[in-house]
Design a protein around this motif. Structure first.
Motif, PDB file in Angstrom:
ATOM      1  N   ILE A 104       0.821  -1.219   0.000  1.00 61.91           N
ATOM      2  CA  ILE A 104       0.000   0.000   0.000  1.00 61.91           C
ATOM      3  C   ILE A 104       0.854   1.267   0.000  1.00 61.91           C
ATOM      4  O   ILE A 104       0.621   2.165  -0.813  1.00 61.91           O
ATOM      5  N   PRO A 105       1.871   1.391   0.865  1.00 55.24           N
ATOM      6  CA  PRO A 105       2.727   2.583   0.769  1.00 55.24           C
ATOM      7  C   PRO A 105       3.431   2.708  -0.579  1.00 55.24           C
ATOM      8  O   PRO A 105       3.613   3.827  -1.078  1.00 55.24           O
ATOM      9  N   VAL A 106       3.838   1.579  -1.174  1.00 64.12           N
ATOM     10  CA  VAL A 106       4.473   1.636  -2.491  1.00 64.12           C
ATOM     11  C   VAL A 106       3.501   2.196  -3.522  1.00 64.12           C
ATOM     12  O   VAL A 106       3.857   3.052  -4.351  1.00 64.12           O
ATOM     13  N   LEU A 133       0.935   4.178  -2.994  1.00 60.80           N
ATOM     14  CA  LEU A 133       0.756   5.609  -2.733  1.00 60.80           C
ATOM     15  C   LEU A 133       1.961   6.418  -3.214  1.00 60.80           C
ATOM     16  O   LEU A 133       1.809   7.518  -3.766  1.00 60.80           O
ATOM     17  N   PHE A 134       3.157   5.862  -3.014  1.00 67.10           N
ATOM     18  CA  PHE A 134       4.355   6.574  -3.466  1.00 67.10           C
ATOM     19  C   PHE A 134       4.346   6.742  -4.981  1.00 67.10           C
ATOM     20  O   PHE A 134       4.717   7.803  -5.499  1.00 67.10           O
ATOM     21  N   VAL A 135       3.901   5.712  -5.709  1.00 65.82           N
ATOM     22  CA  VAL A 135       3.856   5.797  -7.168  1.00 65.82           C
ATOM     23  C   VAL A 135       2.843   6.853  -7.615  1.00 65.82           C
ATOM     24  O   VAL A 135       3.089   7.600  -8.564  1.00 65.82           O
ATOM     25  N   ILE A 136       1.696   6.933  -6.921  1.00 66.12           N
ATOM     26  CA  ILE A 136       0.731   8.001  -7.235  1.00 66.12           C
ATOM     27  C   ILE A 136       1.390   9.362  -7.077  1.00 66.12           C
ATOM     28  O   ILE A 136       1.288  10.241  -7.948  1.00 66.12           O
ATOM     29  N   GLY A 137       2.074   9.559  -5.950  1.00 66.08           N
ATOM     30  CA  GLY A 137       2.734  10.837  -5.693  1.00 66.08           C
ATOM     31  C   GLY A 137       3.787  11.156  -6.740  1.00 66.08           C
ATOM     32  O   GLY A 137       3.912  12.306  -7.190  1.00 66.08           O
ATOM     33  N   LEU A 138       4.546  10.143  -7.146  1.00 65.31           N
ATOM     34  CA  LEU A 138       5.561  10.354  -8.176  1.00 65.31           C
ATOM     35  C   LEU A 138       4.909  10.778  -9.491  1.00 65.31           C
ATOM     36  O   LEU A 138       5.425  11.660 -10.198  1.00 65.31           O
ATOM     37  N   GLY A 139       3.766  10.177  -9.804  1.00 67.31           N
ATOM     38  CA  GLY A 139       3.042  10.574 -11.004  1.00 67.31           C
ATOM     39  C   GLY A 139       2.604  12.035 -10.951  1.00 67.31           C
ATOM     40  O   GLY A 139       2.708  12.759 -11.947  1.00 67.31           O
ATOM     41  N   PHE A 140       2.138  12.473  -9.787  1.00 72.73           N
ATOM     42  CA  PHE A 140       1.718  13.870  -9.650  1.00 72.73           C
ATOM     43  C   PHE A 140       2.898  14.828  -9.788  1.00 72.73           C
ATOM     44  O   PHE A 140       2.774  15.907 -10.370  1.00 72.73           O
ATOM     45  N   ILE A 152       3.054  11.981   1.994  1.00 69.02           N
ATOM     46  CA  ILE A 152       2.955  12.006   3.459  1.00 69.02           C
ATOM     47  C   ILE A 152       2.105  10.836   3.956  1.00 69.02           C
ATOM     48  O   ILE A 152       2.459  10.154   4.924  1.00 69.02           O
ATOM     49  N   MET A 153       0.986  10.583   3.272  1.00 78.37           N
ATOM     50  CA  MET A 153       0.126   9.464   3.657  1.00 78.37           C
ATOM     51  C   MET A 153       0.850   8.130   3.491  1.00 78.37           C
ATOM     52  O   MET A 153       0.682   7.212   4.297  1.00 78.37           O
ATOM     53  N   ALA A 154       1.670   8.000   2.449  1.00 78.17           N
ATOM     54  CA  ALA A 154       2.439   6.775   2.238  1.00 78.17           C
ATOM     55  C   ALA A 154       3.418   6.546   3.376  1.00 78.17           C
ATOM     56  O   ALA A 154       3.566   5.419   3.879  1.00 78.17           O
ATOM     57  N   LEU A 155       4.087   7.606   3.802  1.00 76.16           N
ATOM     58  CA  LEU A 155       5.064   7.500   4.883  1.00 76.16           C
ATOM     59  C   LEU A 155       4.404   7.091   6.190  1.00 76.16           C
ATOM     60  O   LEU A 155       4.898   6.208   6.908  1.00 76.16           O
ATOM     61  N   VAL A 156       3.264   7.713   6.507  1.00 78.02           N
ATOM     62  CA  VAL A 156       2.569   7.385   7.754  1.00 78.02           C
ATOM     63  C   VAL A 156       2.018   5.966   7.705  1.00 78.02           C
ATOM     64  O   VAL A 156       2.081   5.223   8.692  1.00 78.02           O
ATOM     65  N   SER A 157       1.491   5.556   6.546  1.00 79.08           N
ATOM     66  CA  SER A 157       0.970   4.198   6.400  1.00 79.08           C
ATOM     67  C   SER A 157       2.073   3.165   6.630  1.00 79.08           C
ATOM     68  O   SER A 157       1.867   2.162   7.326  1.00 79.08           O
ATOM     69  N   PHE A 158       3.239   3.410   6.057  1.00 76.76           N
ATOM     70  CA  PHE A 158       4.360   2.486   6.250  1.00 76.76           C
ATOM     71  C   PHE A 158       4.809   2.464   7.709  1.00 76.76           C
ATOM     72  O   PHE A 158       5.122   1.404   8.258  1.00 76.76           O
ATOM     73  N   ALA A 159       4.834   3.626   8.347  1.00 79.06           N
ATOM     74  CA  ALA A 159       5.260   3.692   9.743  1.00 79.06           C
ATOM     75  C   ALA A 159       4.324   2.890  10.641  1.00 79.06           C
ATOM     76  O   ALA A 159       4.753   2.282  11.622  1.00 79.06           O
ATOM     77  N   ILE A 160       3.031   2.861  10.304  1.00 74.81           N
ATOM     78  CA  ILE A 160       2.052   2.162  11.140  1.00 74.81           C
ATOM     79  C   ILE A 160       2.058   0.660  10.890  1.00 74.81           C
ATOM     80  O   ILE A 160       2.063  -0.141  11.823  1.00 74.81           O
ATOM     81  N   SER A 161       2.063   0.255   9.618  1.00 71.91           N
ATOM     82  CA  SER A 161       1.831  -1.159   9.314  1.00 71.91           C
ATOM     83  C   SER A 161       3.003  -1.875   8.673  1.00 71.91           C
ATOM     84  O   SER A 161       3.000  -3.107   8.593  1.00 71.91           O
ATOM     85  N   GLY A 162       4.034  -1.157   8.226  1.00 72.20           N
ATOM     86  CA  GLY A 162       5.141  -1.818   7.541  1.00 72.20           C
ATOM     87  C   GLY A 162       5.880  -2.801   8.407  1.00 72.20           C
ATOM     88  O   GLY A 162       6.120  -3.953   8.026  1.00 72.20           O
ATOM     89  N   GLU A 163       6.226  -2.411   9.617  1.00 77.35           N
ATOM     90  CA  GLU A 163       6.968  -3.285  10.512  1.00 77.35           C
ATOM     91  C   GLU A 163       6.130  -4.476  10.942  1.00 77.35           C
ATOM     92  O   GLU A 163       6.631  -5.587  11.111  1.00 77.35           O
TER      93      GLU A 163
END
Length: 503
Positions: free
Chosen positions: A312-314, A316-323, A469-480
């Motif tokens: 999911i963070p990946v 979101l990151f790709v969406i942001g890169l597209g923007f 920002i949403m990608a970073l927070v999502s990864f911080a919560i559920s990535g580990e």
């Protein structure tokens, strides 16, 4: 039906502005009435579907959606269309919640579940991907009304498929409808959207603005209190202790900070800034939407391989890169759809990588009996974020146009006149003869176009940064959490799959 509705209507907004004499704010409300209405029924639908049967509520919602679409196609006034869109949104939200709950119940584990949600994503992508050109073609061949009327016929076929193909399921513990929660949450979301959309007219810090803002805050506080004291809340805050669920929920919101609200305005950019007609704008929009048709299976493979905390963070990151690529492409000297195409393709791919894994994880992280509630929270996060960001992106667009015109015409226009001019420019209805002040500008038409592009570039920048920002927070919560689960599965020689719950 739902994907087609989302992507075809934005392409006809410039036509509605001309035919129905709709203002820029009314165009925003034609879209926002739908999204706010979806939000009002999401949690109620989850409870009703869990209690009375997901198949029953699903079939009823399809029928009402077809009827509401018929009404939308018959109205001839912008205000009536907004009201009709509200009822269409209510039935559309119910339809969406039920289909996710049905899929979650009928396909419960591992690869079978992944294939089911991948298929759901592809079908959604067909409606989404071809919606722009379908909407533009319908307008060119017949009239804008058929963009809505077509759903009345599709509903008949869909009902037949649902009656024969869906197994009935329910949650025996779902007994009460949370009226207090529904009323307070809907009021809060509506007030926030209203404050952002209409604030420039009545004044953000004036009596009306402060009253609306206070109502939004108090309604949200009342909603939280109602849910905390309810024996069977429609919004069960205990699920936020599940890290997988919380991380995926940020993915739901993140898509609607960027991809979905910008899709409402992108046809206006192609029409007003680049001068394309409806069909050309619809074709250009395919670069934004077609990736959602072919990428969903890849998203599910990434989900099965790495888990939602990574997938999911990946996405979101790709969406942001597209923007950010769209932002760069719109800054060149001669902007065309080709300069935006790389960013549009990447944003669409990121949306496809995120959309179905988010739905899979949110419904899979809780017990199957609470699938309706989980999908309700998931879709609530999406629609609340969408309603707010449609209004917020519109505000950013108008502010960007106003600031550029203000610097080009220092002191020539007062604030209210400048605001009105910016709204007309954003909607593509500002002619040189309507505003004599524009004659003071050297190369007035070029200056207006540059102001419009500047406003859209600010929207692109907002979309890219916010979703990162949403990608970073999502990864911080559920990535580990997912990394630990994967290590545990490897140590026990068990296959890694989407968990049903994660502490």
């Amino acid at each position: 039906m739902f994907g087609l509705e989302i992507s075809s209507v934005p392409t006809i907004l410039p036509t509605l502005e001309t035919v129905l004499h709709a203002s820029f704010q009314q165009l925003q409300w034609i879209m926002n009435a739908y999204t706010i209405a979806v939000t009002t029924v999401l949690m109620a639908t989850g409870t009703l579907a869990d209690r009375y049967g997901r198949k029953l509520v699903f079939v009823v919602s399809i029928a009402v959606f077809g009827l509401a679409s018929l009404i939308c196609g018959l109205v001839e006034d912008a205000l009536l269309l907004i009201v009709s869109r509200f009822f269409q949104g209510m039935s559309g939200g119910a339809m969406l919640i039920c289909q996710v709950a049905v899929l979650s119940h009928q396909f419960r584990e591992g690869p079978e579940r992944a294939r089911a949600f991948a298929a759901w994503g592809i079908i959604f992508g067909i409606g989404l991907g071809f919606g722009p050109i379908i909407g533009a073609t319908i307008v060119a061949v017949s009239g804008w009304q058929w963009v809505f009327l077509i759903h009345a016929f599709i509903a008949i076929v869909t009902i037949a498929l649902a009656v024969t193909g869906v197994r009935e399921s329910r949650d025996p513990e779902a007994k009460h409808l949370d009226i207090a929660g529904i009323a307070t949450l809907s009021t809060s979301v509506f007030c926030v959207a209203f404050y952002i959309t209409e604030g420039p007219d009545f004044g953000f810090t004036g009596p009306t603005g402060l009253t609306v803002a206070a109502t939004a805050v108090l309604s949200f506080i009342a909603f939280v209190l109602a849910e905390l004291h309810s024996a069977r809340p429609m919004f069960d805050f205990s699920v936020f202790r599940i890290r997988a669920f919380s991380g995926a929920l940020l993915g739901s919101a993140g898509m609607n900070f960027s991809f979905w609200p910008f899709m409402i305005y992108l046809p206006i950019f192609y029409r007003s800034a680049l001068g394309y007609d409806n069909v050309a704008a619809g074709l250009a929009l395919l670069t934004y939407t077609l990736p959602t048709l072919v990428i969903p299976p890849l998203g599910e493979r990434i989900l099965l391989r790495f888990g939602g905390g990574i997938a999911i963070p990946v996405g979101l990151f790709v969406i942001g890169l597209g923007f950010m690529l769209m932002w760069a492409g719109s800054g060149v000297e001669h902007v065309t759809w080709l300069t935006l195409a790389p960013g549009c393709l990447l944003a669409g791919a990121g949306l496809a990588l995120t959309n179905t894994p988010v739905t899979n994880v949110t419904t899979g992280a809780v017990s199957s009996t609470r699938a309706g509630m989980a999908s309700g929270i998931d879709m609530s996060a999406r629609m609340i974020a969408l309603a707010i960001n449609i209004a917020l992106m519109g505000f950013i667009l108008i502010a960007g146009i106003s600031s550029r015109l203000s610097s080009a015409l220092p002191g020539a226009l007062d604030a209210s006149h400048l605001q009105h001019l910016a709204e007309r420019i954003a909607g593509g209805t500002a002619g040189m003869s309507d505003f004599p002040e524009l004659s003071l500008l050297p190369a007035a038409e070029t200056a207006v176009q540059n102001a419009l592009i500047h406003g859209f570039r600010l929207m692109m920048l907002y979309g890219g940064l916010s979703v990162w920002i949403m990608a970073l927070v999502s990864f911080a919560i559920s990535g580990e959490s997912y990394a630990a689960r994967k290590r545990s599965a490897q140590n026990s020689d068990e296959p890694s799959c989407v968990p049903r719950s994660s502490p």
